[in-house]
Design a protein around this motif. Sequence first.
Motif, PDB file in Angstrom:
ATOM      1  N   ASP A 275       0.671  -1.114   0.057  1.00  0.00           N
ATOM      2  CA  ASP A 275       0.010  -0.038   0.037  1.00  0.00           C
ATOM      3  C   ASP A 275       0.870   1.183   0.092  1.00  0.00           C
ATOM      4  N   GLU A 276       1.991   1.323   0.856  1.00  0.00           N
ATOM      5  CA  GLU A 276       2.802   2.574   0.734  1.00  0.00           C
ATOM      6  C   GLU A 276       3.419   2.724  -0.650  1.00  0.00           C
ATOM      7  N   LEU A 277       3.850   1.570  -1.340  1.00  0.00           N
ATOM      8  CA  LEU A 277       4.600   1.711  -2.529  1.00  0.00           C
ATOM      9  C   LEU A 277       3.483   2.309  -3.670  1.00  0.00           C
ATOM     10  N   LYS A 278       2.345   1.501  -3.627  1.00  0.00           N
ATOM     11  CA  LYS A 278       1.162   1.839  -4.475  1.00  0.00           C
ATOM     12  C   LYS A 278       1.023   3.487  -4.136  1.00  0.00           C
ATOM     13  N   THR A 279       0.710   3.734  -2.893  1.00  0.00           N
ATOM     14  CA  THR A 279       0.424   5.220  -2.824  1.00  0.00           C
ATOM     15  C   THR A 279       1.377   6.221  -3.217  1.00  0.00           C
ATOM     16  N   ILE A 280       2.737   6.055  -3.274  1.00  0.00           N
ATOM     17  CA  ILE A 280       3.619   6.630  -3.592  1.00  0.00           C
ATOM     18  C   ILE A 280       3.477   6.804  -5.306  1.00  0.00           C
ATOM     19  N   ALA A 281       3.099   5.618  -5.835  1.00  0.00           N
ATOM     20  CA  ALA A 281       3.540   5.657  -7.418  1.00  0.00           C
ATOM     21  C   ALA A 281       1.935   6.442  -8.036  1.00  0.00           C
ATOM     22  N   ILE A 282       0.851   6.208  -7.199  1.00  0.00           N
ATOM     23  CA  ILE A 282      -0.331   6.945  -7.336  1.00  0.00           C
ATOM     24  C   ILE A 282      -0.193   8.431  -7.367  1.00  0.00           C
ATOM     25  N   SER A 283       0.218   8.677  -6.330  1.00  0.00           N
ATOM     26  CA  SER A 283       0.588  10.370  -5.961  1.00  0.00           C
ATOM     27  C   SER A 283       1.258  10.615  -7.080  1.00  0.00           C
ATOM     28  N   ARG A 284       2.231  10.221  -7.627  1.00  0.00           N
ATOM     29  CA  ARG A 284       3.030  10.643  -8.602  1.00  0.00           C
ATOM     30  C   ARG A 284       2.175  10.790  -9.895  1.00  0.00           C
ATOM     31  N   LEU A 285       1.454   9.736 -10.234  1.00  0.00           N
ATOM     32  CA  LEU A 285       0.873   9.921 -11.325  1.00  0.00           C
ATOM     33  C   LEU A 285      -0.464  10.877 -11.343  1.00  0.00           C
ATOM     34  N   MET A 286      -1.257  10.801 -10.501  1.00  0.00           N
ATOM     35  CA  MET A 286      -2.181  11.827  -9.873  1.00  0.00           C
ATOM     36  C   MET A 286      -1.845  13.421  -9.969  1.00  0.00           C
ATOM     37  N   LEU A 287      -0.659  13.534  -9.118  1.00  0.00           N
ATOM     38  CA  LEU A 287      -0.285  15.106  -8.924  1.00  0.00           C
ATOM     39  C   LEU A 287       0.693  15.261 -10.060  1.00  0.00           C
ATOM     40  N   ASP A 288       0.007  15.459 -11.181  1.00  0.00           N
ATOM     41  CA  ASP A 288       1.334  15.900 -12.263  1.00  0.00           C
ATOM     42  C   ASP A 288       1.760  17.110 -12.216  1.00  0.00           C
ATOM     43  N   ASN A 289       1.236  17.859 -11.579  1.00  0.00           N
ATOM     44  CA  ASN A 289       1.788  19.496 -11.481  1.00  0.00           C
ATOM     45  C   ASN A 289       2.729  19.884 -10.056  1.00  0.00           C
ATOM     46  N   PHE A 290       2.918  18.612  -9.538  1.00  0.00           N
ATOM     47  CA  PHE A 290       3.925  18.500  -8.408  1.00  0.00           C
ATOM     48  C   PHE A 290       5.084  18.202  -8.729  1.00  0.00           C
ATOM     49  N   PRO A 291       6.146  19.010  -8.260  1.00  0.00           N
ATOM     50  CA  PRO A 291       7.476  18.689  -8.935  1.00  0.00           C
ATOM     51  C   PRO A 291       8.250  17.367  -8.110  1.00  0.00           C
ATOM     52  N   HIS A 292       7.639  17.095  -6.898  1.00  0.00           N
ATOM     53  CA  HIS A 292       8.345  16.043  -6.039  1.00  0.00           C
ATOM     54  C   HIS A 292       7.413  15.343  -5.285  1.00  0.00           C
ATOM     55  N   ILE A 293       7.472  14.213  -5.114  1.00  0.00           N
ATOM     56  CA  ILE A 293       7.061  12.985  -4.138  1.00  0.00           C
ATOM     57  C   ILE A 293       7.781  12.716  -3.299  1.00  0.00           C
ATOM     58  N   LYS A 294       7.453  12.731  -1.917  1.00  0.00           N
ATOM     59  CA  LYS A 294       8.713  12.401  -0.972  1.00  0.00           C
ATOM     60  C   LYS A 294       8.365  11.171  -0.230  1.00  0.00           C
ATOM     61  N   ALA A 295       9.267  10.257  -0.100  1.00  0.00           N
ATOM     62  CA  ALA A 295       9.298   9.150   0.536  1.00  0.00           C
ATOM     63  C   ALA A 295       9.647   9.360   2.147  1.00  0.00           C
ATOM     64  N   TYR A 296       8.851   9.338   3.016  1.00  0.00           N
ATOM     65  CA  TYR A 296       9.231   9.826   4.286  1.00  0.00           C
ATOM     66  C   TYR A 296       9.790   8.622   5.057  1.00  0.00           C
ATOM     67  N   PHE A 297      11.055   8.304   5.131  1.00  0.00           N
ATOM     68  CA  PHE A 297      11.521   7.010   5.638  1.00  0.00           C
ATOM     69  C   PHE A 297      11.134   6.853   7.118  1.00  0.00           C
ATOM     70  N   ILE A 298      10.855   8.065   7.834  1.00  0.00           N
ATOM     71  CA  ILE A 298      10.318   7.824   9.375  1.00  0.00           C
ATOM     72  C   ILE A 298       9.278   6.835   9.601  1.00  0.00           C
ATOM     73  N   ASN A 299       8.316   7.120   8.598  1.00  0.00           N
ATOM     74  CA  ASN A 299       7.249   6.243   8.597  1.00  0.00           C
ATOM     75  C   ASN A 299       7.161   4.982   7.843  1.00  0.00           C
ATOM     76  N   MET A 300       7.778   5.060   6.583  1.00  0.00           N
ATOM     77  CA  MET A 300       8.134   4.026   5.601  1.00  0.00           C
ATOM     78  C   MET A 300       9.006   2.762   6.113  1.00  0.00           C
ATOM     79  N   GLY A 301       9.993   3.242   6.807  1.00  0.00           N
ATOM     80  CA  GLY A 301      11.223   2.400   6.965  1.00  0.00           C
ATOM     81  C   GLY A 301      12.240   2.569   5.794  1.00  0.00           C
TER      82      GLY A 301
END
Length: 367
Positions: A275-301
Amino acid sequence: MNVIIDSPDRRMAEIAEKVENGERLSREDGLFLYQSDDLLTIGQLANKVNLRKNGKNVYFVQNMSLYFTNVCEEHCAFCHFRRDEGEAGSYTLTPSEMLTYISENFHPDIREFHISQGHNPHVPFQYYVDALRTLKQHYPQVAIKAHTAAEIDFFARISGLSYKEVLRTLMDVGLDTLPGGGAEILTERYRKKMRVEKADTNQWLDVHRAAHELGMKTHATMLYGSIETLEERIEHMALLRDLQDETDGFLVFIPNSIQPASANAGIRRRVPAVDELKTIAISRLMLDNFPHIKAYFINMGIKVTQLAFQFGASDAHGTIVKERISHAAGAQSPDGVTKDDLVWLIKGAGRIPVERDTFYNVVQTYN
């Protein structure tokens, strides 16, 4: 021989064609991706979009998390950081006490103070103003990322000022950018169910709109993995995408998986890595006008964060020094890492580590 493509395959092919042509995905597309079990195709599509935007660069900042107070008038169901005034473990630091803490942990390469804290009604707005002023006077070279939109709304209520007046007052003493917290899930059903008593959906968006209109770049988050529906996650992203269309003021989107109440909580209390990886990927695909998507290691490991760089993430957050909010809620990751750790983490994923400042200006590239 005729090959019959079943409906899910055809739908995925249509989405892939949109991605290839740079077309915007619809809410229905995003929901379909969440419901699909084709994780690798989703990741490949997000990786393609990210490589177009950022190449193989993955960014990080040398920063320090600061917490002036954990006293809070709110009682959000997911929060294990907050305390009541006088409760065991509660604190409200003076600017002088914070300077002492910083001096014990500071080094010259720190470029950002990231301030998160409670909504403490027992001190006036001037307390928060003086805190930022003191930090900027002593560390003028360090950018201050402070006060979520929910905090800005809280300051407006206790001061009687408008959002823009609050923001101007804080900017005058050193505020450089707003973090993305307080968004949680931007639907009123979720906020009522999870007792999110702070700024509502429109107020959160209005604060960031006001900041953008004042020329400030800000951050956006999503806290997922509890009682929200998949439709609500997509609606959250769509609202942010709409505001970004209007203002172009967001730097990065940070999807944060919710943490259990204890570090000893079992795996059934944690958001699955898929779910974490899918959410990162879908965020990148949906938010086409955002420069960056962050992987927050504190929560993801650490390990899932490395995988996230192949699923559309282009930011690894920062060194932090000592994180408290997610760890109060049971995060099992390190509460801070070194620059060398981040460089290793990014290179280990086959990406190029790029040290940045708060606004993604390049400080150094580690080839």
